[in-house]
Design a protein around this motif. Structure first.
Motif, PDB file in Angstrom:
ATOM      1  N   ARG A   1       0.847  -1.195   0.000  1.00 57.65           N
ATOM      2  CA  ARG A   1       0.000   0.000   0.000  1.00 57.65           C
ATOM      3  C   ARG A   1       0.879   1.241   0.000  1.00 57.65           C
ATOM      4  NH1 ARG A   1      -4.061  -0.071   4.868  1.00 57.65           N
ATOM      5  NH2 ARG A   1      -4.633  -2.259   4.885  1.00 57.65           N
ATOM      6  N   CYS A   2       0.507   2.240  -0.777  1.00 59.45           N
ATOM      7  CA  CYS A   2       1.264   3.492  -0.813  1.00 59.45           C
ATOM      8  C   CYS A   2       0.330   4.642  -0.460  1.00 59.45           C
ATOM      9  CB  CYS A   2       1.870   3.726  -2.197  1.00 59.45           C
ATOM     10  SG  CYS A   2       2.911   2.369  -2.748  1.00 59.45           S
ATOM     11  N   GLN A   3       0.791   5.488   0.435  1.00 60.27           N
ATOM     12  CA  GLN A   3      -0.037   6.577   0.950  1.00 60.27           C
ATOM     13  C   GLN A   3      -0.350   7.635  -0.099  1.00 60.27           C
ATOM     14  OE1 GLN A   3      -1.700   7.309   3.643  1.00 60.27           O
ATOM     15  NE2 GLN A   3      -1.240   5.307   4.518  1.00 60.27           N
TER      16      GLN A   3
ATOM     17  N   SER B   1       5.062  -5.052 -12.762  1.00 59.05           N
ATOM     18  CA  SER B   1       4.612  -4.142 -11.718  1.00 59.05           C
ATOM     19  C   SER B   1       3.488  -3.262 -12.234  1.00 59.05           C
ATOM     20  CB  SER B   1       5.767  -3.269 -11.223  1.00 59.05           C
ATOM     21  OG  SER B   1       6.187  -2.404 -12.250  1.00 59.05           O
ATOM     22  N   VAL B   2       2.574  -2.959 -11.351  1.00 56.56           N
ATOM     23  CA  VAL B   2       1.427  -2.114 -11.701  1.00 56.56           C
ATOM     24  C   VAL B   2       0.823  -1.620 -10.395  1.00 56.56           C
ATOM     25  CG1 VAL B   2      -0.385  -3.885 -11.659  1.00 56.56           C
ATOM     26  CG2 VAL B   2      -0.587  -1.970 -13.234  1.00 56.56           C
ATOM     27  N   ALA B   3       0.136  -0.495 -10.441  1.00 60.58           N
ATOM     28  CA  ALA B   3      -0.529  -0.025  -9.224  1.00 60.58           C
ATOM     29  C   ALA B   3      -1.969   0.337  -9.524  1.00 60.58           C
ATOM     30  CB  ALA B   3       0.204   1.180  -8.658  1.00 60.58           C
ATOM     31  N   TRP B   4      -2.850  -0.049  -8.634  1.00 59.16           N
ATOM     32  CA  TRP B   4      -4.207   0.447  -8.679  1.00 59.16           C
ATOM     33  C   TRP B   4      -4.192   1.758  -7.901  1.00 59.16           C
ATOM     34  CZ3 TRP B   4      -6.372   1.358  -4.001  1.00 59.16           C
ATOM     35  CH2 TRP B   4      -7.676   1.882  -4.028  1.00 59.16           C
TER      36      TRP B   4
ATOM     37  N   LEU C   1       0.407  -1.021  -4.863  1.00 60.34           N
ATOM     38  CA  LEU C   1       1.309  -1.498  -5.903  1.00 60.34           C
ATOM     39  C   LEU C   1       1.406  -3.021  -5.860  1.00 60.34           C
ATOM     40  CD1 LEU C   1       4.200  -0.127  -7.573  1.00 60.34           C
ATOM     41  CD2 LEU C   1       4.849  -2.104  -6.213  1.00 60.34           C
ATOM     42  N   MET C   2       1.382  -3.611  -7.046  1.00 60.99           N
ATOM     43  CA  MET C   2       1.547  -5.057  -7.131  1.00 60.99           C
ATOM     44  C   MET C   2       2.732  -5.352  -8.040  1.00 60.99           C
ATOM     45  SD  MET C   2      -2.455  -5.675  -7.496  1.00 60.99           S
ATOM     46  CE  MET C   2      -2.660  -3.920  -7.685  1.00 60.99           C
TER      47      MET C   2
END
Lengths: 432, 243
Positions: A186-188, A206-209, A224-225
Motif C-alpha cells: 500500500r502506498c499513501q 509491476s502495476v498499481a491500482w 502497488l503489485m
C-alpha cells in the motif's frame, strides 16, 4: 447488424463478414468501399468500428510451434486465451500480455499492447518476429524488422489501418510455473508509489491500482503489485469461467459515493505489505476477465477509458495536476491503473513512452467530454499522449501533437492505397 | 480413440474435433471437400493437442464413392460424426429444385449412404459410436425453412432407427439437435443473441452427452422446451402462424 466495442459506445449499423481462408478475405477486399478488421471487440472505442468490417474470429488456426525456440506461428484470429491454454502446460507463456486474455493476436499487434512488464519487456511487438499482411489489392506481404520494415513498424500499433494481419510468428517465454510470486504494498500518496515503482524496477511485472477520488496530501493513494514468475509449482492452467454481469446496471448505481466506497474497500482490503505470495495466473494478470461483461456495470450508455502517458521527468507534476482535477470534478473512475513504462519503441503509433501511464474508466455522460478536453490540454502541456486503443473521442490536434510519427504513417497510407481501403471511425476522426 | 468427422469444414465440426482432441486425446480424421482448408485444420489440431490428425477427400453427394472412402481408412474409426450440412435461402430452394435436391442429398441421403457403411462396420466390430448433427428445424416444418427442415426431420428419424438397430451391440447413436449457432452457415442471418450459442459451447455439450451415453441432445438445453411448445401448437393454429 449492430456492432459496438468494449466501451459500448457508440453502437453502429454495419455489415460484416468473416473469413477462414486468404482467398475468402481477398474476395471481401475486392468489394467496393472501405473496411476494418474486427477481432474480439475488446478495444474500448471506435478503432474497430466501420460501416463494413471483416471478422477475424474464424481465421484462428495454429500453424506451427517450435519447442526449441518457443516460436509460435498462428493466424491473427487466435486469442491470447487459447495460446495460454495450449502452451502454458508445456512451459511457455506470452512474452507480453495486457490485462485481458480475450483479445486476438491480430488485435495485440494492431494495438501494440503492453502489460505489467512493459518496463522490462516492452510492447507486444517486441515478441513479434514477423507477420504476413494482406494489402488493399489482396497482395500478401511478409514483414519483419528486416523485410518491409516500414510496413512492419506502421502495422505494430497501426490500429488495423495498414491492412489485414494474416499470420504472425511470435516468441513465447519459457516459464517454470503457471503461478506468480506477488508482492503487494500500500502506498499513501503519489510520492510513495513513485518511489515504490523505482524499488521494483528490476522486478518483471509491476502495476498499481490508484484511487483517483482522494484529494489533498493523499493524492495518489494506491496499491502497488509486483510479481515474478514462480520458480516452482504446477504448469496447469485453470482459467476460471467468468461469472457474468447479467444486465446493465441502472445509471445511478455508479456515482461518486459508490465509487468512493469501492475504492476505500479496495485499498483497505489489501495488506499494507506482503512479499512473494503465490497467486494464480488469472488472479495476477486477468482479474477482470473473471467477471464476464463487466462493462455492463457502467450502464446502458457505455463508458470509455482515458489512458495517458507522460514523459518520466514530467510525470510527477503532471499526474499531481491531473489527479487533483479528477478528484475535484468528482467524475470518479471506478478503476484506475498506474504503471511505469519503459522506453518507447520504433513503431509509428505505439503508445508507451518512458514515464508513467494512467488509465481511468469513465461512464459516458454529458459533462464527460468537455472535461476530457481539459485533461487533453494538461496531457499535451506535459508532453504526453493518449492510447488509441482506448480512445473514442480524441480530437485530431491532440493525436497529432502526441504522436509525432503520425505524418509518416499518414503518408504511407496515402501512398499505398491503404487509406482508401482500411478505415475506422477513429481513423476518420483523427484524419490519418 | 480415432474420431472421423464428415463434413469437417463446418464450424461445429471443427469445434467438435478440438473438444475430442482436448478431453479425450482422440486422433482425428477430417473429411470434406476443401482439402486446402482441411490441411490447415489438421496442422492446427496436431500443434494444439499433440495428437495425430489426417484429412481425406469426402463428397457427401457422391454416394458411389463412400464405400471406397471408408475402406481407405486405416485404422478404422472408433467414432463417426456426421456434420455435413447445407442451408441456402429457403426461397432459393423453393424456386430451384436443384437447390432443394442438394439440401436433401447433403443433409440426409449422403448421411444415410455413408452411415450405413459405418454402421455395418461397427456392428461387425461390436464397437463404436455415431453422432449425427441434425437440427431443431426438423422438429416441425415452418414456411420459412421447411425444405431444410424436411431434410433434417428425415435425418433425425434415420438416426432414431439406427439407434434402435445398434442398441443391442452397445453402439451409441447420438442425435444432436442444435438451435441457433453462430457459424458461417448463419452469418447472414440476424440471430437473437440470447438464444444463440457458440460452436465451442455446442461442442462441449456434445462431448458431455457422448460421455453420458445420451441418445438425444438439444443444444442449448432450452431448445428442448422451446420445441416442446412449438410442437404442441395444434396444426389448425400453426398453419396460420408466420413462423
Amino acid at each position: 447488424m449492430k456492432l459496438t466495442s468494449w466501451g459500448r459506445y457508440p453502437h453502429i449499423d454495419t455489415t460484416g463478414a468473416s473469413f477462414e481462408t486468404t482467398d475468402q478475405l481477398a474476395a471481401l477486399l475486392k468489394k467496393n468501399g472501405d473496411l476494418i478488421a474486427y477481432g474480439m471487440g475488446r478495444s474500448y472505442g471506435d478503432s474497430a468500428l466501420n460501416s463494413r468490417v471483416v471478422f477475424s474470429k474464424r481465421f484462428n488456426k495454429i500453424i506451427d510451434f517450435n519447442p526449441e525456440k518457443g516460436l509460435l506461428v498462428c493466424e491473427s484470429g487466435v486469442s491470447l486465451e487459447e495460446i495460454i491454454n495450449i502452451f502454458m502446460p508445456r512451459g511457455w507463456f506470452l512474452s507480453t500480455t495486457p490485462g485481458t486474455r480475450l483479445i486476438t493476436v491480430g488485435g495485440a499487434i494492431a494495438s501494440d499492447v503492453h502489460g505489467k512488464n512493459h518496463h522490462t519487456a516492452g510492447c507486444f511487438s517486441e515478441s513479434v518476429e514477423s507477420f504476413e499482411i494482406m494489402l488493399p489489392d489482396g497482395e500478401i506481404l511478409q514483414c519483419s524488422r528486416e523485410e518491409n520494415p516500414g510496413i512492419f513498424h506502421a502495422t505494430c500499433g497501426g490500429m488495423g489501418l495498414t491492412g489485414i494481419i494474416l499470420t504472425a510468428a511470435i516468441k513465447l517465454q519459457k516459464v517454470r510455473s503457471s503461478y506468480i510470486r506477488e508482492t503487494v504494498k500500500r502506498c499513501q500518496n503519489l510520492e510513495e508509489v513513485f518511489a515504490c515503482f523505482e524499488t521494483y524496477k528490476t522486478t518483471t511485472y509491476s502495476v498499481a491500482w490508484i484511487n483517483c477520488l482522494v484529494s489533498g496530501s493523499d493524492v495518489g493513494r494506491s496499491v502497488l503489485m509486483a510479481g515474478e514468475h514462480a520458480e516452482t509449482g504446477s504448469l496447469e492452467v485453470k482459467l476460471k469461467q467468468p461469472i457474468s454481469v447479467p444486465f446493465d446496471f441502472p445509471g445511478f448505481c455508479l456515482n461518486r459515493y459508490s465509487t468512493k466506497l469501492f475504492n476505500w474497500l479496495y485499498y483497505h482490503s489489501r495488506p499494507s505489505f506482503v512479499e512473494n505470495r503465490l497467486v494464480s495466473l488469472d488472479q495476477f494478470f486477468y482479474p477482470l476477465d473473471s467477471i464476464g461483461h463487466w462493462n455492463r456495470i457502467y450502464g446502458k450508455g457505455g463508458f470509455t477509458q482515458y489512458q495517458l502517458v507522460l514523459p518520466k521527468a514530467a510525470s510527477y507534476d503532471g499526474l499531481n495536476v491531473i489527479l487533483k482535477r479528477i478528484a475535484k470534478a468528482g467524475l470518479g473512475s471506478f478503476l484506475a491503473v498506474l504503471k511505469l513504462c519503459g522506453p518507447q519503441n520504433d513503431n509509428d503509433l505505439s503508445f508507451p513512452m518512458e514515464g508513467y501511464s494512467l488509465a481511468l474508466d469513465f461512464k459516458i455522460e454529458r459533462r464527460l467530454f468537455p472535461f476530457l478536453d481539459e485533461l487533453d490540454q494538461i496531457v499535451l502541456d506535459y508532453g504526453g499522449r493518449l492510447y488509441l486503443t482506448k480512445d473514442v473521442r480524441m480530437p485530431k490536434h491532440v493525436f497529432q501533437k502526441g504522436y509525432p510519427g503520425w505524418e509518416a504513417f499518414a503518408e504511407l497510407r496515402e501512398k499505398t492505397g491503404m487509406k482508401k481501403k482500411f478505415n475506422s471511425l477513429q481513423s476518420r476522426r483523427l484524419g490519418v | 480413440m480415432n474420431l472421423l468427422i464428415l463434413g469437417a469444414n463446418s464450424d461445429v465440426a471443427y469445434a467438435v474435433a478440438k473438444t475430442f482432441a482436448k478431453h479425450k486425446k482422440a486422433d482425428i480424421y477430417l473429411a470434406s471437400r476443401d482439402m486446402k482448408l482441411l490441411e490447415k485444420k489438421v496442422r492446427d489440431l496436431k500443434t494444439r493437442y499433440e495428437i495425430k490428425a489426417a484429412c481425406f477427400y469426402f463428397d457427401a453427394m457422391d454416394f458411389e464413392s463412400h464405400l471406397k472412402f471408408y475402406q481407405s481408412l486405416d485404422p478404422k474409426p472408433d467414432g463417426v460424426v456426421y456434420a455435413a450440412g447445407y442451408m441456402p435461402d429457403q426461397e432459393a430452394a423453393q424456386k430451384d429444385f436443384k437447390e432443394a435436391k442438394k439440401i436433401f442429398e447433403i443433409n440426409f441421403s449422403g448421411a444415410a449412404a455413408i452411415l450405413e457403411i459405418v454402421a455395418d462396420d461397427f456392428q461387425k466390430r461390436g464397437h463404436g459410436f455415431i453422432i449425427g448433427i441434425s437440427s431443431v428445424a426438423g422438429e416441425r416444418g415452418r414456411q420459412s425453412n421447411y425444405i431444410y427442415g424436411a431434410s433434417k426431420a428425415a435425418f433425425t428419424a434415420y438416426l432414431s432407427g439406427l439407434r434402435n438397430r445398434l442398441f443391442k451391440k452397445n453402439i451409441q447413436v447420438l442425435t444432436v439437435l442444435p438451435g441457433f449457432i453462430n457459424t458461417k452457415m448463419t452469418e447472414s442471418m440476424d440471430l437473437p443473441g440470447l438464444l444463440t450459442a457458440q460452436p465451442d459451447e455446442v461442442a462441449e455439450y456434445i462431448y458431455k452427452a457422448f460421455r453420458k451415453n445420451r441418445d438425444v441432445l438439444y443444444t442449448k438445453w432450452y431448445w428442448k422446451w422451446i420445441m416442446a411448445v412449438i410442437k404442441g401448437i395444434p396444426e389448425k393454429i400453426f398453419k396460420r402462424m408466420g413462423l
